[in-house]
Design an enzyme around this catalytic site. Structure first.
Site, PDB file in Angstrom:
ATOM      1  N   LYS A 123      -6.797 -55.655  -4.861  1.00  0.00           N
ATOM      2  CA  LYS A 123      -5.971 -54.283  -4.315  1.00  0.00           C
ATOM      3  C   LYS A 123      -6.784 -53.250  -3.805  1.00  0.00           C
ATOM      4  O   LYS A 123      -6.527 -52.710  -2.750  1.00  0.00           O
ATOM      5  CB  LYS A 123      -4.878 -53.970  -5.318  1.00  0.00           C
ATOM      6  CG  LYS A 123      -3.874 -52.999  -4.845  1.00  0.00           C
ATOM      7  CD  LYS A 123      -2.825 -52.383  -5.758  1.00  0.00           C
ATOM      8  CE  LYS A 123      -3.604 -51.277  -6.621  1.00  0.00           C
ATOM      9  NZ  LYS A 123      -2.868 -50.655  -7.258  1.00  0.00           N
ATOM     10  N   ASP A 141       1.190 -52.067  -4.489  1.00  0.00           N
ATOM     11  CA  ASP A 141       1.193 -50.941  -5.512  1.00  0.00           C
ATOM     12  C   ASP A 141       2.482 -51.173  -6.121  1.00  0.00           C
ATOM     13  O   ASP A 141       3.383 -51.777  -5.759  1.00  0.00           O
ATOM     14  CB  ASP A 141       0.564 -49.755  -5.306  1.00  0.00           C
ATOM     15  CG  ASP A 141       1.269 -49.100  -4.393  1.00  0.00           C
ATOM     16  OD1 ASP A 141       2.532 -49.640  -3.633  1.00  0.00           O
ATOM     17  OD2 ASP A 141       1.116 -47.874  -3.880  1.00  0.00           O
TER      18      ASP A 141
END
Length: 213
Positions: A123, A141
């Site tokens: 990420k 997220d």
């Protein structure tokens, strides 16, 4: 919860890109070094908080060269109002050391290479490349996860699986879609009391009855 149809997915894509084509991260940074650290610090911490604690850190340690030889306790003190500051302090020092030893002080702008740095997972690597290069990548997220589920784009249980689903469904303009979904989730499609009266996607929302995500 109903899934979005192909036509609805195309419309969601279109509206996000129109509204957020120029969107960028709210993290403040001057270069790739500062961006990587800011993104790493922002994990389970607000961008506002990172923007407060990062400038003194960057002032004292303006590059990986200085940070690589920093005292752990000093770095901890500088970021101690950030969540998980103990681990983050260790990781950003290790990250700086590897960048110095392996990459000659230059942050590698490659997904796999970035993930060899301490504290940088998929990420974080994707967020860095989306922001710095405008890369056609997606990162999920809590905001993107919530928005994707409320719009019927994904029913996946994890962020990684949700990311793969969004990439498959959207394909193009992923950088704008990522930035847009983050800002949309942060300010409009909020976890509690979403601002439905300000939403430009109410006709496509699948969660009007509950907001359970």
């Amino acid at each position: 919860m109903k899934k979005a149809t192909r036509k609805e997915i195309q419309e969601i894509h279109k509206r996000f890109v129109e509204r957020y084509s120029d969107a960028v991260t709210e993290l403040k940074y001057k270069n790739a070094y500062e961006l990587v650290i800011a993104v790493a610090l922002s994990a389970q911490c607000t961008d506002k908080r990172v923007n407060i604690i990062a400038p003194p850190l960057f002032e004292k340690y303006p590059s990986t060269k200085e940070l690589a030889v920093a005292e752990l306790d000093d770095v901890k003190k500088l970021i101690n109002s950030c969540s998980f500051f103990n681990n983050k302090a260790k990781n950003i020092i290790k990250m700086a050391q590897r960048v110095e030893e392996v990459y000659g002080g230059e942050i590698p702008m490659d997904e796999k290479e970035l993930q060899t740095l301490a504290g940088v997972g998929q990420k974080t690597a994707h967020v860095v490349m989306i922001e710095y290069l405008g890369a056609n990548l997606m990162a999920v997220d809590t905001h993107v996860f919530r928005v994707a589920h409320r719009l019927g784009l994904s029913d996946d249980k994890t962020a990684i699986a949700t990311e793969a689903t969004l990439v498959k469904k959207f394909k193009n303009d992923l950088h704008a879609l990522h930035q847009g979904m983050v800002l949309f989730g942060r300010y409009i499609c909020t976890a509690k009391n979403p601002k439905c009266d300000e939403c430009f996607l109410t006709d496509l929302c699948k969660s009007k009855e509950g907001f359970k995500v």
